[in-house]
Design a protein around this motif. Structure first.
Motif, PDB file in Angstrom:
ATOM      1  N   GLN A 143       0.856  -1.188   0.000  1.00  0.00           N
ATOM      2  CA  GLN A 143       0.000   0.000   0.000  1.00  0.00           C
ATOM      3  C   GLN A 143       0.887   1.231   0.000  1.00  0.00           C
ATOM      4  N   GLN A 144       0.615   2.132  -0.914  1.00  0.00           N
ATOM      5  CA  GLN A 144       1.359   3.379  -0.947  1.00  0.00           C
ATOM      6  C   GLN A 144       0.377   4.528  -1.098  1.00  0.00           C
ATOM      7  N   ALA A 145       0.611   5.590  -0.358  1.00  0.00           N
ATOM      8  CA  ALA A 145      -0.283   6.747  -0.418  1.00  0.00           C
ATOM      9  C   ALA A 145       0.535   8.027  -0.283  1.00  0.00           C
ATOM     10  N   THR A 146       0.089   9.061  -0.972  1.00  0.00           N
ATOM     11  CA  THR A 146       0.769  10.353  -0.943  1.00  0.00           C
ATOM     12  C   THR A 146      -0.242  11.442  -0.624  1.00  0.00           C
ATOM     13  N   ALA A 147       0.142  12.348   0.245  1.00  0.00           N
ATOM     14  CA  ALA A 147      -0.739  13.465   0.595  1.00  0.00           C
ATOM     15  C   ALA A 147       0.087  14.720   0.816  1.00  0.00           C
ATOM     16  N   LEU A 148      -0.437  15.838   0.334  1.00  0.00           N
ATOM     17  CA  LEU A 148       0.185  17.133   0.557  1.00  0.00           C
ATOM     18  C   LEU A 148      -0.676  17.886   1.565  1.00  0.00           C
ATOM     19  N   PHE A 149      -0.114  18.154   2.724  1.00  0.00           N
ATOM     20  CA  PHE A 149      -0.815  18.909   3.758  1.00  0.00           C
ATOM     21  C   PHE A 149      -0.370  20.361   3.654  1.00  0.00           C
ATOM     22  N   VAL A 150      -1.322  21.257   3.426  1.00  0.00           N
ATOM     23  CA  VAL A 150      -0.996  22.671   3.210  1.00  0.00           C
ATOM     24  C   VAL A 150      -1.705  23.542   4.233  1.00  0.00           C
ATOM     25  N   GLY A 151      -1.063  24.653   4.558  1.00  0.00           N
ATOM     26  CA  GLY A 151      -1.635  25.599   5.504  1.00  0.00           C
ATOM     27  C   GLY A 151      -2.934  26.190   4.975  1.00  0.00           C
ATOM     28  N   ASP A 164      -4.418  23.404   9.705  1.00  0.00           N
ATOM     29  CA  ASP A 164      -4.107  24.637  10.423  1.00  0.00           C
ATOM     30  C   ASP A 164      -2.826  24.420  11.223  1.00  0.00           C
ATOM     31  N   PHE A 165      -1.679  24.707  10.593  1.00  0.00           N
ATOM     32  CA  PHE A 165      -0.400  24.519  11.272  1.00  0.00           C
ATOM     33  C   PHE A 165      -0.233  25.480  12.439  1.00  0.00           C
ATOM     34  N   GLY A 166      -1.073  26.505  12.489  1.00  0.00           N
ATOM     35  CA  GLY A 166      -1.052  27.417  13.629  1.00  0.00           C
ATOM     36  C   GLY A 166      -1.522  26.752  14.901  1.00  0.00           C
ATOM     37  N   LYS A 167      -2.156  25.601  14.763  1.00  0.00           N
ATOM     38  CA  LYS A 167      -2.575  24.785  15.912  1.00  0.00           C
ATOM     39  C   LYS A 167      -1.809  23.457  15.823  1.00  0.00           C
ATOM     40  N   PRO A 168      -0.583  23.446  16.316  1.00  0.00           N
ATOM     41  CA  PRO A 168       0.300  22.286  16.154  1.00  0.00           C
ATOM     42  C   PRO A 168      -0.307  20.962  16.612  1.00  0.00           C
ATOM     43  N   LYS A 169      -1.040  20.970  17.692  1.00  0.00           N
ATOM     44  CA  LYS A 169      -1.601  19.718  18.201  1.00  0.00           C
ATOM     45  C   LYS A 169      -2.607  19.135  17.217  1.00  0.00           C
ATOM     46  N   LYS A 198       1.809   4.857  13.889  1.00  0.00           N
ATOM     47  CA  LYS A 198       0.754   5.625  14.545  1.00  0.00           C
ATOM     48  C   LYS A 198       1.197   7.039  14.899  1.00  0.00           C
ATOM     49  N   GLU A 199       2.494   7.288  14.914  1.00  0.00           N
ATOM     50  CA  GLU A 199       2.976   8.604  15.315  1.00  0.00           C
ATOM     51  C   GLU A 199       4.233   8.957  14.539  1.00  0.00           C
ATOM     52  N   ILE A 200       4.034   9.368  13.298  1.00  0.00           N
ATOM     53  CA  ILE A 200       5.184   9.759  12.492  1.00  0.00           C
ATOM     54  C   ILE A 200       5.698  11.124  12.940  1.00  0.00           C
ATOM     55  N   LEU A 201       4.794  11.952  13.472  1.00  0.00           N
ATOM     56  CA  LEU A 201       5.171  13.275  13.964  1.00  0.00           C
ATOM     57  C   LEU A 201       4.859  13.401  15.446  1.00  0.00           C
ATOM     58  N   ILE A 202       5.763  14.027  16.174  1.00  0.00           N
ATOM     59  CA  ILE A 202       5.508  14.320  17.579  1.00  0.00           C
ATOM     60  C   ILE A 202       4.846  15.680  17.687  1.00  0.00           C
ATOM     61  N   THR A 203       5.287  16.602  16.848  1.00  0.00           N
ATOM     62  CA  THR A 203       4.674  17.930  16.801  1.00  0.00           C
ATOM     63  C   THR A 203       4.988  18.562  15.451  1.00  0.00           C
ATOM     64  N   THR A 204       4.326  19.665  15.141  1.00  0.00           N
ATOM     65  CA  THR A 204       4.615  20.434  13.929  1.00  0.00           C
ATOM     66  C   THR A 204       4.917  21.872  14.328  1.00  0.00           C
ATOM     67  N   GLU A 205       5.653  22.553  13.477  1.00  0.00           N
ATOM     68  CA  GLU A 205       5.987  23.948  13.738  1.00  0.00           C
ATOM     69  C   GLU A 205       4.864  24.855  13.236  1.00  0.00           C
ATOM     70  N   PRO A 206       4.482  25.865  14.026  1.00  0.00           N
ATOM     71  CA  PRO A 206       3.399  26.782  13.624  1.00  0.00           C
ATOM     72  C   PRO A 206       3.658  27.493  12.302  1.00  0.00           C
ATOM     73  N   LEU A 207       4.952  27.688  11.950  1.00  0.00           N
ATOM     74  CA  LEU A 207       5.289  28.409  10.721  1.00  0.00           C
ATOM     75  C   LEU A 207       5.334  27.496   9.491  1.00  0.00           C
ATOM     76  N   THR A 208       5.065  26.201   9.687  1.00  0.00           N
ATOM     77  CA  THR A 208       5.052  25.277   8.557  1.00  0.00           C
ATOM     78  C   THR A 208       3.987  25.690   7.551  1.00  0.00           C
TER      79      THR A 208
END
Length: 400
Positions: A119-127, A152-157, A176-186
């Motif tokens: 299984q392969q999947a691609t997604a672009l997450f944009v602000g 909404d990268f302004g809400k990291p959680k 299940k957890e590729i990211l621990i957190t994201t940066e608000p400026l992403t």
């Protein structure tokens, strides 16, 4: 790990790939997979300069992510990616669509056999404030079935939970957890996930697995669960490189190559010598022989900061303020602020669907041995296309 099942996976952001075609003919899947093998080894060698432990990653996932990204780049950013991934000779009309078409055909070829699970999947997450170019979104959906999701990268959680939920869904909840957190400026994040699961064609019997010695180096010996199988396998010997090569087939047209340096050869002596040409040559030299195979069970979790590794391959502009992503969006100041590849689990397990076959061994035909009790390399590939799905090295199978 019990024999035969490989969950694998993941990628956050952009990863790499290399190819080139012969100038005499139109680029095809063979050109793509051949050069991707060489790129994989280039990337492996760069990763290995950062540490001397286990390594594991998916060249296919790296390649797919960067091919998606390539459709949105221009100028020096685009040139660096093409050169760094060894794609430049495939690029004929500067549109990037030929490369995307080749990947589309390759992925279709790999996944058309349902005997194994890929299984392969691609997604672009944009602000929320980023407008993605319509042509770009159309192309990545057409060639890769890629999703575009507003976050909404302004809400990291919230952003982190959204992305982790997507990754979990597309990896059978193995990641299940590729990211621990994201940066608000992403501003944007490209995620490519890959999950592979296959049962051995000749499964190991768990009852035969026993603890045995594994020689990490001259000074360190560890005890590992060692699987055992006596049967007919394909193998080759490379006297020049001083390695033995074993092919373990999965059901459904995929296989693993185990490359084992001779006892008097350090694995670092082999690092610079493994190429696509070598791998294909080994496969051609394979002969079926009666073997007693001993292979350790192992699991790995690996994470790499690609933004620190890819500049060594000439791909640096994409991480700087001068990045040209104008074909993706006219949003000012877009760049890749982080690239990480995470391999959460490599787990080999027996499958109930695969039946073990006992082969009688006569007294006058004793089997040769292939005992994997020292550092080795492994390559998981799709046999029909010779596409390298995963690769790595195992220095200490007791370490994740």
């Amino acid at each position: 790990m019990e024999p035969g099942l490989w969950p694998l996976l993941v990628f956050a952001f952009f990863l790499t790939h290399g190819l080139s075609a012969q100038e005499q003919h139109a680029p095809n899947i063979t050109d793509l997979t051949f050069k991707n093998m060489d790129f994989a080894m280039d990337l492996y060698r760069k990763i290995s300069t950062h540490h001397d432990s286990n390594i594991f990653f998916s060249p296919l996932s790296v390649s797919t992510a960067f091919t998606v990204l390539l459709l949105g780049t221009g100028g020096a950013t685009r040139d660096q990616i093409l050169k760094g991934l060894n794609l430049a000779q495939l690029e004929k009309d500067n549109s990037g669509e030929l490369i995307s078409e080749l990947f589309q055909h390759l992925l279709t070829n790999i996944t058309q056999d349902g005997t194994f699970k890929l299984q392969q999947a691609t997604a672009l997450f944009v602000g929320m404030d980023v407008h993605v170019d319509v042509a770009f979104s159309t192309q990545i959906n057409q060639y890769f079935g890629a999703d575009i999701c507003n976050v909404d990268f302004g809400k990291p959680k919230v952003a982190t939970e959204t992305i982790n939920e997507y990754v979990g869904k597309h990896t059978g909840n193995k990641v299940k957890e590729i990211l621990i957190t994201t940066e608000p400026l992403t501003k944007l994040m490209l995620i490519n996930t890959i999950f592979f699961q296959g049962g051995w064609e000749l499964p190991f019997n768990p009852n035969n697995t026993e603890n045995a010695r594994f020689y990490v180096d001259k000074y360190k010996i560890v005890q590992v669960p060692m699987m055992f199988k006596e049967d007919k396998f394909y193998m080759a010997t490379d006297e020049n490189l001083k390695v033995k090569v074993l092919r373990l087939s999965y059901l459904g047209g995929t296989a693993m190559l185990i490359v084992l340096p001779n006892r008097d050869v350090d694995y670092t002596e082999i690092d610079e010598e493994i190429t696509a040409a070598k791998i294909l040559h080994w496969n051609k030299k394979m002969v079926k022989v009666k073997l007693e195979v001993q292979l350790p069970k192992f699991k790995m979790e690996q994470s790499y900061a690609m933004q620190k590794i890819l500049p060594d391959l000439g791909i640096g502009n994409i991480f700087q303020d001068t990045a040209n992503l104008t074909r993706l969006s006219m949003e000012a100041g877009l760049k890749v602020s982080e690239v990480c590849q995470t391999v959460i689990e490599v787990d080999e397990r027996g499958t109930t669907a695969a039946a073990a076959t006992t082969v009688g061994i006569t007294a006058y035909s004793l089997p040769r041995t292939f005992i994997v009790n020292r550092p080795f390399f492994f390559f998981i590939y799709h046999e029909l296309t010779n596409s390298l799905l995963f690769m790595g090295r195992v220095i200490d199978p007791t370490k994740k």
